[in-house]
Design an enzyme around this catalytic site. Structure first.
Site, PDB file in Angstrom:
ATOM      1  N   ASN A 217      -5.582  -5.430   1.676  1.00 26.55           N
ATOM      2  CA  ASN A 217      -5.490  -4.537   0.509  1.00 26.55           C
ATOM      3  C   ASN A 217      -5.065  -5.302  -0.748  1.00 26.55           C
ATOM      4  O   ASN A 217      -4.716  -4.700  -1.756  1.00 26.55           O
ATOM      5  CB  ASN A 217      -4.513  -3.393   0.804  1.00 26.55           C
ATOM      6  CG  ASN A 217      -3.110  -3.898   1.138  1.00 26.55           C
ATOM      7  OD1 ASN A 217      -2.847  -5.101   1.056  1.00 26.55           O
ATOM      8  ND2 ASN A 217      -2.224  -2.995   1.488  1.00 26.55           N
TER       9      ASN A 217
ATOM     10  N   GLU B 145       2.770  -4.429  -2.008  1.00 30.40           N
ATOM     11  CA  GLU B 145       1.635  -3.572  -1.695  1.00 30.40           C
ATOM     12  C   GLU B 145       1.022  -3.000  -2.978  1.00 30.40           C
ATOM     13  O   GLU B 145       1.677  -2.984  -4.032  1.00 30.40           O
ATOM     14  CB  GLU B 145       2.111  -2.417  -0.806  1.00 30.40           C
ATOM     15  CG  GLU B 145       2.698  -2.856   0.539  1.00 30.40           C
ATOM     16  CD  GLU B 145       1.625  -3.170   1.577  1.00 30.40           C
ATOM     17  OE1 GLU B 145       0.662  -3.904   1.258  1.00 30.40           O
ATOM     18  OE2 GLU B 145       1.756  -2.704   2.715  1.00 30.40           O
TER      19      GLU B 145
END
Ligand code: F6R
Length: 236
Positions: free
Chosen positions: A135, A142
């Site tokens: 990702n 993140e």
């Protein structure tokens, strides 16, 4: 970003190890920012080999790892502390007092502040080794609405939990949060080496290198680093 194309995992590992070899040879007291995961294992094996052959000396090196799962003790074989001991620290002559991994069992708020101090006391990072999440994460930074500058306590995304379940016996055992170095320290590293392996990472690597700079693809911030080397083997 400088792009070095590798032909396969072994080639990528050698090329990454060569960059670290040069760093430690030129500056024996280097501060190395280190990563875990499957990507750097081959590079660590090569560094161990060179050490055993007497070509490398880690006695003056300081290491600062990117991240650690919350809730795992150093003795837990899935902890990043255990990983570093197994793949590198126990096999080279680095001074254990000069190795740093976030403490996954400490109070996260206190630990994040302590880790920032560790980075500052070391005088920042000379060479930061990074892997790349599917990702776009680096460390455990993140995808988010903003870039996290400082060491932070992060809730892992479902994508990351899914990706990392291969190391655990069941998905329930994968920790749901981690402590990660922030993007500030990574961006201030003098050299950044982003190691990428596997054609399943080709699409995200393209976004990282050529897409918009956005916290939704955290590694895209590396486009702004003036000495970021991508070593990638992502062809089919
Ligand atoms: C590990 C880390 C992570 C990994 C990334 C890629 O310390 O910070 O960002 O580098 O999840 O993991 P692998 O190499 O297992 O594909």
């Amino acid at each position: 970003m400088k792009f070095i194309k590798a032909t396969n995992y072994e080639d990528m590992s050698k090329k990454v190890a060569n960059i670290i070899f040069s760093q430690v040879t030129l500056k024996p007291d280097s501060v190395l920012g280190l990563a875990t995961g499957s990507t750097p294992i081959g590079a660590y094996e090569q560094l161990v080999k060179w050490y055993q052959e007497g070509q490398l000396d880690f006695s003056k090196v300081t290491s600062i790892n990117l991240d650690e799962y919350c809730g795992l003790t150093p003795e837990n074989d899935q902890s990043y502390c255990y990983f570093m001991e197994k793949h590198l620290f126990s096999k080279i002559n680095i001074d254990k007092n000069n190795t740093n991994v976030p403490n996954g069992t400490a109070n996260p708020t206190v630990e994040c502040l302590r880790y920032e101090e560790v980075i500052a006391t070391a005088g920042g990072i000379d060479l930061q080794l990074l892997g790349l999440g599917h990702n776009g994460h680096i460390g455990f930074n993140e995808p988010a609405d903003t870039f996290a500058k400082l060491t932070n306590h992060v809730q892992l995304t479902q994508t990351t939990i899914e990706a990392n379940k291969r190391f655990f016996s069941s998905i329930e055992e994968v920790p749901t949060s981690a402590i990660t170095m922030g993007l500030g320290a990574i961006m201030q590293a003098k050299t950044v080496v982003l190691a990428v392996n596997g054609k399943d990472k080709a699409e995200i690597l393209n976004k990282v290198m050529n897409g918009p700079i956005t916290p939704q693809v955290p590694a895209s911030i590396l486009q702004l680093h003036n000495n970021c080397i991508v070593v990638a083997s992502v062809q089919g």
